[in-house]
Design an enzyme around this catalytic site. Structure first.
Site, short mmCIF file in Angstrom:
data_model
loop_
_atom_site.label_atom_id
_atom_site.label_comp_id
_atom_site.label_asym_id
_atom_site.label_seq_id
_atom_site.Cartn_x
_atom_site.Cartn_y
_atom_site.Cartn_z
N GLY A 1 0.84 -1.20 0.00
CA GLY A 1 0.00 0.00 0.00
C GLY A 1 0.87 1.24 0.00
CG PHE B 1 3.33 9.26 2.84
CD1 PHE B 1 3.70 9.85 1.64
CD2 PHE B 1 3.60 9.93 4.02
CE1 PHE B 1 4.35 11.07 1.63
CE2 PHE B 1 4.24 11.16 4.02
CZ PHE B 1 4.62 11.74 2.82
CB ALA C 1 -5.05 1.73 10.34
CE1 TYR D 1 2.14 5.79 17.25
CE2 TYR D 1 4.10 7.07 17.75
CZ TYR D 1 3.33 6.36 16.86
OH TYR D 1 3.74 6.20 15.55
#
Lengths: 636, 636
Positions: free
Chosen positions: A205, A278, A289, A554
């Site tokens: 992808g 992107f 995701a 994160y």
């Protein structure tokens, strides 16, 4: 211990990590210019090209400059981001202080790669190439066996990937060829041919994965020719149904293209992963995701209504698609759509999906809240999470280190100074225990109707005061959200100075959250110490997604690796230790990056033997010849 | 054409459809008393028993009474529901008028079954029985080969099931034995034994399915002994994690038990399918259930975080369960949990699940809105759907026929009369076109914080006025919600008078909604007419769940079948025609009931060949001996 790091510097364009920029391209034997990643099928395509061997667009990267007085400042080139073109006087100092290193403008210690080495010939053979050409058969070349294309398609964006591309010495097996199919029919033909020829297909992808999912399995494991199937030309919006709020879109469309085309119609998908410039729709599905605004718009599993996949048994799809709507929430037997979410290319090529679209929000605004320390911040965002469906679209809590990093990325005079003024002014009134050393920041994005945003703002502010927070305004909030995209370029800048960096994430339930954060940071420091590595590691984190049962954490971490043998491998080992620590303390193996090959060896720790055996059985049933043999997840 | 229907009547207990009640049990050769469906493992278990051959609790059913003046009224026995014990003077008239029949209190035309006939001996054999006994080996019998148990476990609640149980002539193949395992370990042993003995296992939850999913495959298709695995004894709450809002619960727990045990701790699951009094957590997962409050609490896929399943390859589970939390939202490869949602017993026995729990809502209230006609009602609920996450917990729109049926189920003087007064009073002011013939009603349930409920109420009322609606108050709203549970008993009452009834549902996107409703109703009328059936069919619907892209439509229909040969089969054929009409017009094959065996023949209309082949391959991979051979969904 302070370590001197040398870097060549001049005011024009220096220390550019993008392989397409000077000085890397001067006299290169191999051009690093990748095939344009945006096709012209969609109106509004910009023709922007992505860098190779670095994150992002070719025109955007950090450089180091030295003023006539000898002081150093960083600057982001280009004009894409809010910080682009502005002198960032605090950044270099911040890095030097936090990592206990000296950035030396007169040295540049990291190899400036000028060619890709060690890339074996394509294993496809001329007959294979001819068959592919016959299949795709047309004027513009949609097949490549060039080393540069193969290098781009056999890598993602892990630290290891970037390290190898920057050194030019790629240690992973690369695909033998890359193809760019143009429609579902071509993919069906390609899959048939691959089965017939016993080739392996690896869907590609945006190539933004951070899991080694696009690495090819070692030859010893699988000697077949490997073909990367780049989906970028399949970026069309096939239909939009405004009444039902649905669109049918080809899987190769990037987030940027999709957002742009929907905005023209007055819609949004609301899905904004950090990589959305992107990464592609198909990639989001394969990776399962998550976007920054999931509080409002959900994650990819909430957005995707149906998926078309060409697998070894043909096209898996719902038949009614031509009627331009979806079956919606239904109980109609075994759900292959869900099976594709997180499948990481192992079941087939995702060709298109019906997705949910939302009318553009009537109102959008930002807020930010400073809180005395991380614990107070956690209590605050936990209370925000109790707003449930009424949570602001994005709530992110930056720990002290990450907050200060963000401030160091502001134009001088630093944002931190402004905040100092703000805090000292307000602290006087009602808060005695706030300190720059512990302060954390929640940045908040609101989207919705004016009424919704109004209600949310009120609650966000009321709760801030409950937790000893100080409102720091919408500008800091917006900057925090936007910074996500620019900050991704930092790692490549740091690598110039032998500083290796990586991000990684996890889901942690509320009951394990503090424990996971503290143990992970501690582990990285102890691993660093036990190896007697130079400087001090920098580890920071933010809470990025709020759920009723926990959050996504994160982490960023980086270390100065000058003089360390095999620095990339050492760094990787430390990252693995951090992951083990996360698991040991109740975090998940991944919230949204997936397993790929990077995390597959941890799988026996999280699933029962029966679970793993069942997954392998499903794989063998759907793809008996292992045509989609990228070996991600459990299949390694 | 008016058709006279006879029914025996007396004031004490007449026309009771529950097989356990007089007159059915008088002198029965076989006791219809089913094994108690509530076990005593959970504190607070009531010991209530379910009826056999009729919906619901044994003590709750409708009877027909005649006053001394000859006028007829219905009454619901027992004291469980808001309408229980109250004379319902409007119901009989309503049925007579709508179906163009006469309910004759002096006749009772439907067979009063007094024994189960035509039930072959169990095929398990004494050796098999002994092996099962050795496995479960204990004092209280947890194995049965009794016809009554087999009949209950081989049926669900379709019209065909009820018809057969009422006639005592069961035309479906029944399981050869029923077992009641007590824990996951026993199920693992049972699965191993079944594989060894080549038995077929059919998991059984509440037995409320309306898809024939618990019917056994015909002997010609599968001659193996069939064993029903009743999960009712596995109803324990294993742990509760209040901080993360999670509970780990065994799969055999009923909705009623689960709600009760969570309420004691101050929590709710928010999942209330119409069947929740009897249906189980495992059944919800296997069927991919939906609850009436999904607007707020989501559907079962949103509620279930993890699932433990014992399949042919052993226990599929996440390993961290013992730590009393969940991995939360994660991207950790192939998601077998999603594969189990809608698997209808074909992959294994669901033994437990980690589910989301919510603190009990601070505030709960109701509202109802009368709107001039169905189109106005649809526009209204579509606008409510745009409240997205802020939608009230439940919004249901009753079409005119169903609204009037609801009014006929009110105590005299009828609610309709009260509404007439209300409407006529208000209509005078601002609405000229409202008519009893077209009026529809939206019933709304609010749950949340006081603030949320306040905001929602304001919006609900504002939008009502936009669409020409009249607020009819909280009492009508609450009655509408509660009526769902009582209305389920009506079918068995109607069957006394040879009136067959069924409900069925679909998801329809907004863009196809009107079309689906109109075409379905029209098709039933035309099918009825073409067969020259007696009376007039009654078809009504309500919108029960709102989504961004469409709604769930829930249809009821019934027909007088006196004098019709094979009435159950004729009725089924008409239902199938209605389903075909739904599909032809853009509705789904099922929103939440599932496929079972009832709808499996439609599957080739909705999936591509590659999809179906893939599903079959997955089944063969996970269960190579077809041990879980109920043949639901695509596998028939």
């Amino acid at each position: 211990m302070q370590v001197a790091v040398k870097a060549k510097v001049d005011e024009a364009a220096v220390c550019c990590p993008n392989a397409n920029c000077l000085p890397y391209n001067v006299g290169n034997a191999v051009s690093f210019r990748a095939k344009p990643l945006f096709s012209s099928h969609l109106a509004g395509s910009t023709g922007d090209t992505e860098a190779l061997g670095a994150w992002g667009y070719q025109d955007s990267y950090f450089v180091l400059n030295v003023k006539s007085d000898g002081s150093k400042y960083a600057m982001m080139k280009g004009a894409r981001y809010s910080i682009s073109g502005k002198p960032l006087t605090g950044l270099v100092n911040f890095v030097e202080e936090e990592l206990d290193v000296v950035i030396d403008p007169n040295g540049h210690t990291f190899p400036a790669c000028d060619e890709l080495r060690n890339i074996p010939e394509s294993n496809l053979g001329s007959e294979g190439e001819a068959e592919l050409a016959a299949l795709l058969g047309d004027e513009d070349s949609r097949i490549s066996v060039e080393p540069v294309e193969r290098a781009r398609h056999g890598t993602g964006h892990t630290q290891e990937d970037m390290y190898d591309l920057r050194t030019g010495l790629i240690r992973f097996r690369l695909p033998d060829a890359v193809v760019w199919p143009r429609d579902e029919g071509e993919i069906e033909a390609l899959v048939s041919l691959a089965i017939h020829k016993t080739w392996c297909l690896i869907p590609f992808g945006g190539g933004t994965n951070v899991t080694h999912s696009t690495h090819c399995p070692k030859k010893a494991i699988d000697p077949r020719p490997m073909i990367s199937v780049d989906m970028k030309l399949m970026n069309r919006v096939l239909w939009v149904n405004e009444e039902d709020g649905l669109a049918h879109v080809e899987a190769g469309i990037t987030g940027a293209e999709l957002i742009q085309s929907m905005e023209k119609l007055g819609f949004t998908i609301g899905h904004e992963p950090d990589s959305y410039e992107f990464s592609t729709l198909g990639g989001w599905i394969a990776t399962k995701a998550s976007g920054m605004k999931q509080n409002k718009y959900g994650n990819i599993e909430d957005i995707v209504k149906e998926v078309n996949v060409v697998g070894a048994k043909g096209l898996m799809s719902h038949k009614h698609k031509m009627e331009k709507t979806s079956v919606g929430r239904s109980s109609i037997g075994i759900d292959l759509k869900s099976l594709m979410l997180g499948s990481e290319g192992c079941f087939g090529v995702i060709t298109s999906a019906v997705i949910k679209i939302w009318p553009l929000a009537e109102s959008r605004s930002y807020e930010s809240v400073l809180l005395p320390n991380f614990d107070a911040g956690l209590r605050y965002v936990k209370d925000l999470s109790k707003m449930r469906a009424m949570k602001p679209a994005s709530v992110r809590l930056l720990d002290n280190d990450q907050f200060r990093l963000g401030q160091a990325l502001k134009e001088s005079p630093s944002g931190l100074q402004l905040l100092r003024n703000l805090v000292s002014k307000k602290v006087g009134c009602y808060m005695g225990n706030i300190s720059e050393k512990y302060i954390v920041c929640a940045t908040i994005t609101f989207e919705g109707t004016s009424d919704e945003v109004k209600i949310q703002k009120k609650l966000v502010r009321e709760l801030a005061s409950v937790h000893g927070g100080i409102l720091a305004g919408s500008q800091v909030g917006k900057a925090g959200y936007d910074l996500t995209f620019a900050i991704a370029y930092l790692r490549d800048f740091a690598l110039n100075f032998n500083i290796l960096g990586e991000s990684f994430e996890t889901f942690a339930p509320w009951s394990k959250l503090t424990q996971v954060v503290e143990a992970t940071k501690k582990r990285i420091h102890s691993e660093h110490k036990s190896r007697a590595l130079p400087g001090v590691p920098f580890v920071c984190c933010r809470i990025t997604q709020l759920y009723d049962d926990g959050v996504c954490i994160y982490f960023y971490f980086c270390m100065q690796m000058s003089g360390v043998a095999e620095p990339s491998d050492v760094f990787s080992m430390i990252e693995r230790s951090a992951r083990q620590e996360i698991l040991d303390n109740g975090g998940s193996l991944s919230h949204h990056h997936g397993l790929g090959k990077l995390r597959s060896s941890f799988v026996p720790q999280i699933y029962s033997q029966g679970y793993m055996d069942s997954v392998v059985a499903v794989k063998e049933a759907l793809d008996p010849n292992n045509t989609f043999g990228a070996r991600n997840g459990i299949f390694q």
